[in-house]
Design an enzyme around this catalytic site. Sequence first.
Site, PDB file in Angstrom:
ATOM      1  N   SER A  84      52.819  82.122 109.131  1.00 18.74           N
ATOM      2  CA  SER A  84      53.770  81.590 110.107  1.00 18.74           C
ATOM      3  C   SER A  84      53.143  81.472 111.487  1.00 18.74           C
ATOM      4  CB  SER A  84      54.991  82.498 110.172  1.00 18.74           C
ATOM      5  OG  SER A  84      54.563  83.836 110.300  1.00 18.74           O
ATOM      6  N   THR A 186      57.011  84.036 113.786  1.00 25.16           N
ATOM      7  CA  THR A 186      56.391  84.027 115.100  1.00 25.16           C
ATOM      8  C   THR A 186      55.946  85.402 115.559  1.00 25.16           C
ATOM      9  OG1 THR A 186      57.864  82.240 115.702  1.00 25.16           O
ATOM     10  CG2 THR A 186      56.932  83.491 117.516  1.00 25.16           C
ATOM     11  N   THR A 204      53.184  80.516 117.214  1.00 22.10           N
ATOM     12  CA  THR A 204      53.808  80.280 115.906  1.00 22.10           C
ATOM     13  C   THR A 204      53.388  78.945 115.310  1.00 22.10           C
ATOM     14  OG1 THR A 204      55.971  80.282 114.781  1.00 22.10           O
ATOM     15  CG2 THR A 204      55.833  79.055 116.824  1.00 22.10           C
ATOM     16  N   ARG A 214      58.906  68.216 115.246  1.00 25.48           N
ATOM     17  CA  ARG A 214      59.832  69.261 115.717  1.00 25.48           C
ATOM     18  C   ARG A 214      59.062  70.326 116.510  1.00 25.48           C
ATOM     19  NH1 ARG A 214      60.469  75.131 115.096  1.00 25.48           N
ATOM     20  NH2 ARG A 214      62.689  75.589 115.216  1.00 25.48           N
ATOM     21  N   VAL A 215      59.622  70.675 117.655  1.00 23.36           N
ATOM     22  CA  VAL A 215      59.101  71.774 118.461  1.00 23.36           C
ATOM     23  C   VAL A 215      60.215  72.797 118.600  1.00 23.36           C
ATOM     24  CG1 VAL A 215      58.340  72.403 120.792  1.00 23.36           C
ATOM     25  CG2 VAL A 215      57.425  70.357 119.705  1.00 23.36           C
ATOM     26  N   GLY A 216      59.887  74.044 118.427  1.00 24.95           N
ATOM     27  CA  GLY A 216      60.903  75.093 118.497  1.00 24.95           C
ATOM     28  C   GLY A 216      60.959  75.758 119.855  1.00 24.95           C
ATOM     29  N   ASP A 217      61.516  76.950 119.863  1.00 24.52           N
ATOM     30  CA  ASP A 217      61.692  77.700 121.107  1.00 24.52           C
ATOM     31  C   ASP A 217      60.392  78.309 121.626  1.00 24.52           C
ATOM     32  OD1 ASP A 217      61.787  79.337 118.735  1.00 24.52           O
ATOM     33  OD2 ASP A 217      62.263  81.027 120.041  1.00 24.52           O
ATOM     34  N   THR A 237      62.221  85.626 118.161  1.00 24.83           N
ATOM     35  CA  THR A 237      61.762  85.080 116.899  1.00 24.83           C
ATOM     36  C   THR A 237      63.009  84.642 116.133  1.00 24.83           C
ATOM     37  OG1 THR A 237      60.491  85.513 114.881  1.00 24.83           O
ATOM     38  CG2 THR A 237      61.760  87.344 115.767  1.00 24.83           C
ATOM     39  N   GLY A 238      62.818  83.757 115.191  1.00 24.81           N
ATOM     40  CA  GLY A 238      63.962  83.285 114.416  1.00 24.81           C
ATOM     41  C   GLY A 238      64.209  81.813 114.616  1.00 24.81           C
ATOM     42  N   HIS A 239      65.415  81.394 114.330  1.00 21.99           N
ATOM     43  CA  HIS A 239      65.737  79.965 114.363  1.00 21.99           C
ATOM     44  C   HIS A 239      65.765  79.455 115.801  1.00 21.99           C
ATOM     45  CE1 HIS A 239      66.948  81.084 110.311  1.00 21.99           C
ATOM     46  NE2 HIS A 239      66.614  79.848 110.020  1.00 21.99           N
ATOM     47  N   GLY A 240      64.672  78.819 116.144  1.00 18.28           N
ATOM     48  CA  GLY A 240      64.422  78.476 117.532  1.00 18.28           C
ATOM     49  C   GLY A 240      65.486  77.600 118.169  1.00 18.28           C
TER      50      GLY A 240
HETATM   51  N1  ASP Z   1      61.152  80.653 116.565  1.00 19.56           N
HETATM   52  C1  ASP Z   1      60.224  79.905 115.775  1.00 19.56           C
HETATM   53  C2  ASP Z   1      60.647  78.478 115.726  1.00 19.56           C
HETATM   54  O1  ASP Z   1      61.830  78.198 115.711  1.00 19.56           O
HETATM   55  C3  ASP Z   1      60.059  80.364 114.386  1.00 19.56           C
HETATM   56  C4  ASP Z   1      60.430  81.768 114.117  1.00 19.56           C
HETATM   57  O2  ASP Z   1      60.219  82.659 114.903  1.00 19.56           O
HETATM   58  O3  ASP Z   1      60.964  82.014 113.039  1.00 19.56           O
HETATM   59  O4  ASP Z   1      59.786  77.642 115.653  1.00 19.56           O
END
Ligand code: ASP
Length: 326
Positions: A84, A186, A204, A214-217, A237-240
Amino acid sequence: MTNMLNRRQFLQKGAAASLATTVLFKGAQAMSAPAAKKPVAISTWSHGIPANEAAWKVLKAGGTALDAVEQGVRVPEADPKEMSVGYGGRPDRDGHVTLDACIMDDKGNAGSVCFLEHIKHPISVARLVMEKTPHVMLAGEGALQFALENGFEKEDLLTDEARRQWEDWKTKADYHPEVNIENHDTISMLALDVHGNLSGACTTSGMAYKLHGRVGDSPIIGAGMFCDNEVGGAAATGHGEWVMRTLGSFLVVELMRQGRSPQAACEEAVMRIVKLQPNFDEVQIGYIAINKAGETGAYCLHPGFNYALYEDDKNVLIDAESYLKK
Ligand code: ASP
């Protein structure tokens, strides 16, 4: 030395000391609060353990928090088994490994790269953006060009294992992201150095099989990570997408500025997402935070998020408290 504790055992252990510091740590008084615990390194998931080890070497030698967080997160970036982050990261829907990273120092300087391909250490490119350009963020082709001009090597980051999993995924192409210990994510790291200064880093390959582009947080200053040397730092971390919608790391730091402990601030940031998205079955979010006194906190939505904390010469993996219980 590595130990396993759950968050509650850990909190009980440190409760007395923590309470004393919290009383001292209110709003503006925080800037002059004495007796900070330092150095400290905190980072997300179990890959935070080896990352913290690398950071600790820098911190114990009197190095800067900025060097510590960079050196720390480079460890999972280079590890092909960490699927990841960096080399070995899972690709997007079209088979491209695209990387996001950001870094902040103790002076409020920030650097970031997003949608970067072919470079194993995006965190070091982000640091160069911060230190050598008048900008904060470079994206895609431009970020790659900048990296190559500055001596980074172009590499194929898609490992055989990541390719195999992606080929397997394509048979159904069911976009169903899961973020938890099993496919941990991440790496975000925050450090307080012996000089009392804070820095943070976040890197990440983003959500596996995301749409191309796609770009995340993670590379967004204030979303994936934020540091203010007067107050503290936070990282996600998680769903950005949910972290971006709530500017989560900035929120945690601002709540600490108003006097909340790192733990309470992380909890409130998760609650903002709970309020925005009552249907959060498939959403996982985890925050970590540290304040100038060296107190730390962490919180997540679903059980399953852990983090690595290095302090008092011990590197410990801790299960974060969660909003939903097991
Ligand atoms: N936060 C990261 C993203 O959304 C991925 C993650 O940490 O799970 O790209």
